[in-house]
Write an enzyme that holds these catalytic residues in place. Structure first.
Site, mmCIF file in Angstrom:
data_model
loop_
_atom_site.group_PDB
_atom_site.id
_atom_site.type_symbol
_atom_site.label_atom_id
_atom_site.label_comp_id
_atom_site.label_asym_id
_atom_site.label_seq_id
_atom_site.Cartn_x
_atom_site.Cartn_y
_atom_site.Cartn_z
ATOM 1 N N ARG A 15 19.464 25.391 37.766
ATOM 2 C CA ARG A 15 18.775 24.150 37.718
ATOM 3 C C ARG A 15 19.557 23.047 38.549
ATOM 4 O O ARG A 15 18.851 22.045 39.297
ATOM 5 C CB ARG A 15 18.623 23.600 36.242
ATOM 6 N N LYS A 18 4.327 38.162 20.926
ATOM 7 C CA LYS A 18 3.038 37.974 19.922
ATOM 8 C C LYS A 18 1.792 37.093 20.646
ATOM 9 O O LYS A 18 2.031 36.371 21.530
ATOM 10 C CB LYS A 18 3.628 36.878 18.758
ATOM 11 N N GLY A 25 10.886 31.534 29.889
ATOM 12 C CA GLY A 25 12.408 32.078 29.742
ATOM 13 C C GLY A 25 12.561 33.432 29.972
ATOM 14 O O GLY A 25 13.584 33.923 30.789
ATOM 15 N N GLY A 78 8.985 25.568 28.593
ATOM 16 C CA GLY A 78 7.926 25.234 27.976
ATOM 17 C C GLY A 78 6.948 24.411 29.010
ATOM 18 O O GLY A 78 5.690 24.657 28.744
HETATM 19 P P1 AMP Z 1 8.193 36.076 24.234
HETATM 20 O O1 AMP Z 1 9.067 35.183 23.908
HETATM 21 O O2 AMP Z 1 6.883 36.135 23.523
HETATM 22 O O3 AMP Z 1 7.545 36.243 25.797
HETATM 23 O O4 AMP Z 1 8.447 37.482 24.012
HETATM 24 C C1 AMP Z 1 9.631 38.154 24.657
HETATM 25 C C2 AMP Z 1 10.255 39.415 23.611
HETATM 26 O O5 AMP Z 1 9.298 40.260 23.459
HETATM 27 C C3 AMP Z 1 11.058 39.873 24.226
HETATM 28 O O6 AMP Z 1 12.483 39.848 23.404
HETATM 29 C C4 AMP Z 1 10.765 41.602 23.998
HETATM 30 O O7 AMP Z 1 11.767 42.543 23.737
HETATM 31 C C5 AMP Z 1 9.936 41.440 23.082
HETATM 32 N N1 AMP Z 1 8.943 42.583 23.158
HETATM 33 C C6 AMP Z 1 8.126 42.910 24.196
HETATM 34 N N2 AMP Z 1 7.245 44.158 24.093
HETATM 35 C C7 AMP Z 1 7.755 44.354 22.781
HETATM 36 C C8 AMP Z 1 7.413 45.547 22.048
HETATM 37 N N3 AMP Z 1 6.291 46.275 22.258
HETATM 38 N N4 AMP Z 1 7.690 45.391 20.739
HETATM 39 C C9 AMP Z 1 8.447 44.667 20.279
HETATM 40 N N5 AMP Z 1 9.007 43.655 20.903
HETATM 41 C C10 AMP Z 1 8.665 43.379 22.230
#
Ligand code: AMP
Length: 400
Positions: A36, A196, A353, A376
């Site tokens: 940054r 998610k 991130g 964000g």
């Molecule tokens: P996000 O912050 O929503 O972008 O999620 C990132 C996180 O999703 C990372 O820590 C990954 O380890 C997790 N992740 C990605 N694919 C999977 C999966 N198939 N099962 C469990 N965790 C996952």
């Protein structure tokens, strides 16, 4: 987008009150990632060369009132090292301390003010507080795109009180995002991964109205598979998101957006590094296994589709990339997108991130068209939201 460009401003001898984002990663009081800071250097160099008196406003962390561990003083050596220029410090961002530090400045000097969040009024976008900041400057520059999704005094309020300009980093971020979603060369693909569906609902709902192909991976793809009636064993899944998944699919169909979900996956019984694992079709995931990455057949299918696209937007890893070997699909596709970008056949924009960490792991940060340093704010822009810090600059430009 019509901003007043800093390049057109007459800044010599003027006090430039510039919002930057120095909320950098640290460990034991030392900056561990200077990205940054480095990305601000073009704006800083310009202001120094023009003989401006640059006064920096930033937040660091989430202090509740004056909290010594969130003081920004420790940042000055890192700023001086990266910018190769002395940086003085004021122990408050308003009042007598700030004014006397300001009055001691000469042309070309840089002054860093203490954490704006030491004053609760900052986050309330308090008019009186913004006025106290405004008296320090002749011109306001916002070079903190990554803080532009907050309507705070230093990111929004100030823009209405002084002639306001977008800094070079802000301009760069906005033109990259415009390239990806505002006025992209088609076909456009979005790759969205991560844990998610629930945390990326707005993002998915907006993207399906804007892109031609939406490629889904990560935990969220499991929820899509579950909504299609596929048995996904112990995989991460949000069954209460099924109705939302169907709504996203309907919206996608209305906008001719094709959604790609995995046809094969890498499965394991344990969520840890290097467990016993295997590749299987999504229709035969064992009931005691978890899908932790998308499989090689899906990766090849995605590559074939991406090869026909002209613009690619990426947010989120396609598997549990922190745990080998579940980084394989993410790294393979990142390297593919980077190669397509380098060959000139595609423009690629990535952010968020974990995405930056995953692209770093693949060694492709420098090979993408643009990787956003904002977390964000990047996501909110991709969600189609108006960022208050950006809107205030636009409004100010119209009024000027
Ligand atoms: P996000 O912050 O929503 O972008 O999620 C990132 C996180 O999703 C990372 O820590 C990954 O380890 C997790 N992740 C990605 N694919 C999977 C999966 N198939 N099962 C469990 N965790 C996952």
């Amino acid at each position: 987008m019509q901003f007043q460009s800093l390049r057109t401003a007459s800044v010599t001898g003027k006090y430039i009150l510039m919002r930057v984002d120095l909320n950098v990663p640290t460990q034991d009081g030392r900056v561990t990632d200077t990205t940054r800071i480095d990305r601000l250097k073009p704006t800083i160099d310009f202001l120094v060369q023009q003989g401006a008196r640059t006064i920096l406003l930033s937040h660091f962390g989430r202090p509740k009132g004056i909290t010594p561990e969130f003081s920004q003083k420790f940042l000055t050596p890192a700023l001086e090292a990266q910018w190769r220029h002395p940086v003085s410090f004021s122990a408050d961002c308003i009042g007598d301390a700030a004014m006397s530090a300001r009055n001691a400045m000469k042309d070309g000097d840089i002054l860093l003010l203490e954490n704006v969040r030491f004053h609760a009024e900052e986050e309330k976008n308090d008019l009186g507080f913004a006025k106290q900041l405004a008296v320090l400057g002749d011109i306001y520059v916002n070079d903190a795109f990554s803080a532009a999704h907050r309507a705070h005094a230093s990111t929004e309020g100030l823009a209405h009180m002084l002639p306001a300009f977008a800094g070079f980093l802000m301009e760069e971020e906005l033109s990259a995002l415009n390239l990806a979603l505002g006025n992209p060369i088609r076909p456009v693909a979005a790759i969205v991964g991560g844990a998610k569906v629930s945390t990326k609902l707005d993002l998915l709902n907006n993207l399906v109205t804007k892109v031609d192909v939406l490629v889904l991976g990560g935990g969220m793809a499991n929820t899509f598979l579950h909504a299609h009636g596929v048995k996904i064993g112990k995989s991460l899944c949000e069954p209460d998101m099924v109705a939302q998944v169907h709504k996203i699919k309907e919206t996608a169909a209305q906008h001719n957006c094709k959604i790609i979900i995995p046809s094969d996956v890498v499965v394991a019984c344990e969520f840890k590094a290097n467990p016993q694992h295997s590749i299987c079709d999504v229709t035969s995931i064992p009931s005691d296994h978890m899908a932790l990455d998308i499989g090689p057949q899906t990766v090849e299918q995605i590559k074939t589709i991406l090869a026909t696209c002209k613009t690619i937007i990426w947010n989120g890893p396609l598997g549990a990339f922190e745990l080998p070997p579940f980084h394989t699909a993410t790294v393979s596709l990142a390297q593919f997108v980077a190669a397509q970008t380098q060959s000139g056949s595609v423009k690629s924009v990535a952010g968020g991130g974990d995405t930056v960490a995953a692209l770093e792991m693949a060694g492709v940060i420098e090979k993408m068209t643009y990787v956003s340093s904002a977390g964000g704010a990047f996501l909110e822009w991709m969600e189609g939201k108006t960022l208050p810090g950006v809107a205030a600059l636009l409004k100010n430009a119209k009024a000027a």
